[in-house]
Motif scaffolding. Sequence first.
Motif, PDB file in Angstrom:
ATOM      1  N   ALA A  49       0.826  -1.155   0.052  1.00 21.80           N
ATOM      2  CA  ALA A  49      -0.038   0.012  -0.025  1.00 21.80           C
ATOM      3  C   ALA A  49       0.815   1.186   0.001  1.00 21.80           C
ATOM      4  CB  ALA A  49      -0.877   0.111   1.235  1.00 21.80           C
ATOM      5  N   GLU A  50       1.985   1.309   0.661  1.00 21.49           N
ATOM      6  CA  GLU A  50       2.764   2.307   0.922  1.00 21.49           C
ATOM      7  C   GLU A  50       3.436   2.615  -0.838  1.00 21.49           C
ATOM      8  OE1 GLU A  50       6.994   2.019   2.938  1.00 21.49           O
ATOM      9  OE2 GLU A  50       5.569   2.968   4.490  1.00 21.49           O
ATOM     10  N   ASN A  51       3.406   1.804  -1.509  1.00 24.72           N
ATOM     11  CA  ASN A  51       4.200   2.072  -2.661  1.00 24.72           C
ATOM     12  C   ASN A  51       3.123   1.956  -3.891  1.00 24.72           C
ATOM     13  OD1 ASN A  51       7.221   2.001  -2.533  1.00 24.72           O
ATOM     14  ND2 ASN A  51       6.674   0.361  -0.991  1.00 24.72           N
ATOM     15  N   GLY A  52       1.742   1.973  -3.484  1.00 25.59           N
ATOM     16  CA  GLY A  52       0.777   2.064  -4.580  1.00 25.59           C
ATOM     17  C   GLY A  52       0.306   0.941  -5.349  1.00 25.59           C
ATOM     18  N   ALA A  53       0.872  -0.312  -4.477  1.00 24.46           N
ATOM     19  CA  ALA A  53       0.294  -1.531  -5.187  1.00 24.46           C
ATOM     20  C   ALA A  53      -0.710  -2.251  -4.279  1.00 24.46           C
ATOM     21  CB  ALA A  53       1.530  -2.361  -5.506  1.00 24.46           C
ATOM     22  N   THR A  54      -1.079  -3.271  -4.923  1.00 27.22           N
ATOM     23  CA  THR A  54      -1.899  -4.140  -4.172  1.00 27.22           C
ATOM     24  C   THR A  54      -1.623  -5.486  -4.315  1.00 27.22           C
ATOM     25  OG1 THR A  54      -3.698  -4.354  -6.100  1.00 27.22           O
ATOM     26  CG2 THR A  54      -4.330  -2.736  -4.420  1.00 27.22           C
ATOM     27  N   ALA A  55      -2.261  -6.549  -3.511  1.00 27.78           N
ATOM     28  CA  ALA A  55      -1.811  -8.119  -3.599  1.00 27.78           C
ATOM     29  C   ALA A  55      -2.497  -8.717  -4.780  1.00 27.78           C
ATOM     30  CB  ALA A  55      -1.872  -8.511  -1.915  1.00 27.78           C
ATOM     31  N   ALA A  56      -2.030  -9.264  -5.633  1.00 24.29           N
ATOM     32  CA  ALA A  56      -2.987  -9.757  -6.729  1.00 24.29           C
ATOM     33  C   ALA A  56      -3.374 -11.238  -6.313  1.00 24.29           C
ATOM     34  CB  ALA A  56      -2.214  -9.911  -7.904  1.00 24.29           C
TER      35      ALA A  56
END
Length: 261
Positions: A49-56
């Motif tokens: 989340a801190e890096n603008g991503a999500t867990a696929a």
Amino acid sequence: MIIIKSPREIDLMREAGRVVGLIWEKIPEIIVPGVSTLEINSEVERLLAENGATAAEKGYYGYPASVCISVNEQILHGIPSKKVILRDGDIVTLDLVALKNGYMADSARTYEVGICGERQKRMIAIAKQCFDNAISLLKPGAHLGDICHAIGETAKANGCSVPTDYTGHGIGTHMHEDPYIPCFGTAGTGPKMREGMTLAIEPMILEGRPDVRVLKDGWTVVAKDGKLTSHYENTVVVTKDGCEVLTYSEAEKKARKETGN
């Protein structure tokens, strides 16, 4: 159908890979005796989340967590739990797929927990060696079977085996794309590699026999003989003269540059 990515798509996958590499840089700090695998999962979620991503992985066919965490004889798809507490001498595998801007990067690492013996360290090293030997052959014109054969033969040369029912795969906007990449194969067979292919190459290694089973949770895959397992995976892109690994940490990039690999 094998998908060739455009330069723009590869750049987007590089960014997803950068996030994964950052997690590999940070996460070892909390892999210590006494931590639960659920706590590790929470830290992975925070870093994503801190890096603008999500867990696929979360929700994929109903998988309930953000990262697969597998301990010792568990080779794949372990579900994080507050009841699973890491102990000194364990080895633990994290298998993570980051999704950012519509593109994915998939990678796995097996880590030592506390003070491990040579047996545990050897298993971790063999999985990495399988990967290194495989990508040394990866370039346009190489056959898929060349890569698969290198993984299986490296494992065999070290007295280990590989699973037959689980494979690496292509990756991009979907977690699993063509081609599928077994951990064994025949050199000189299969489709030829082409520039712009993006692949998740993932040696999965069993210390003993190749037989595995799925636990009652419907996800966790374990070695039937109860012996150790390890897993080392990266997302790579085929380039004009070889390949680029998209999911290395900065420390891994530096180490490879220093060794000339």
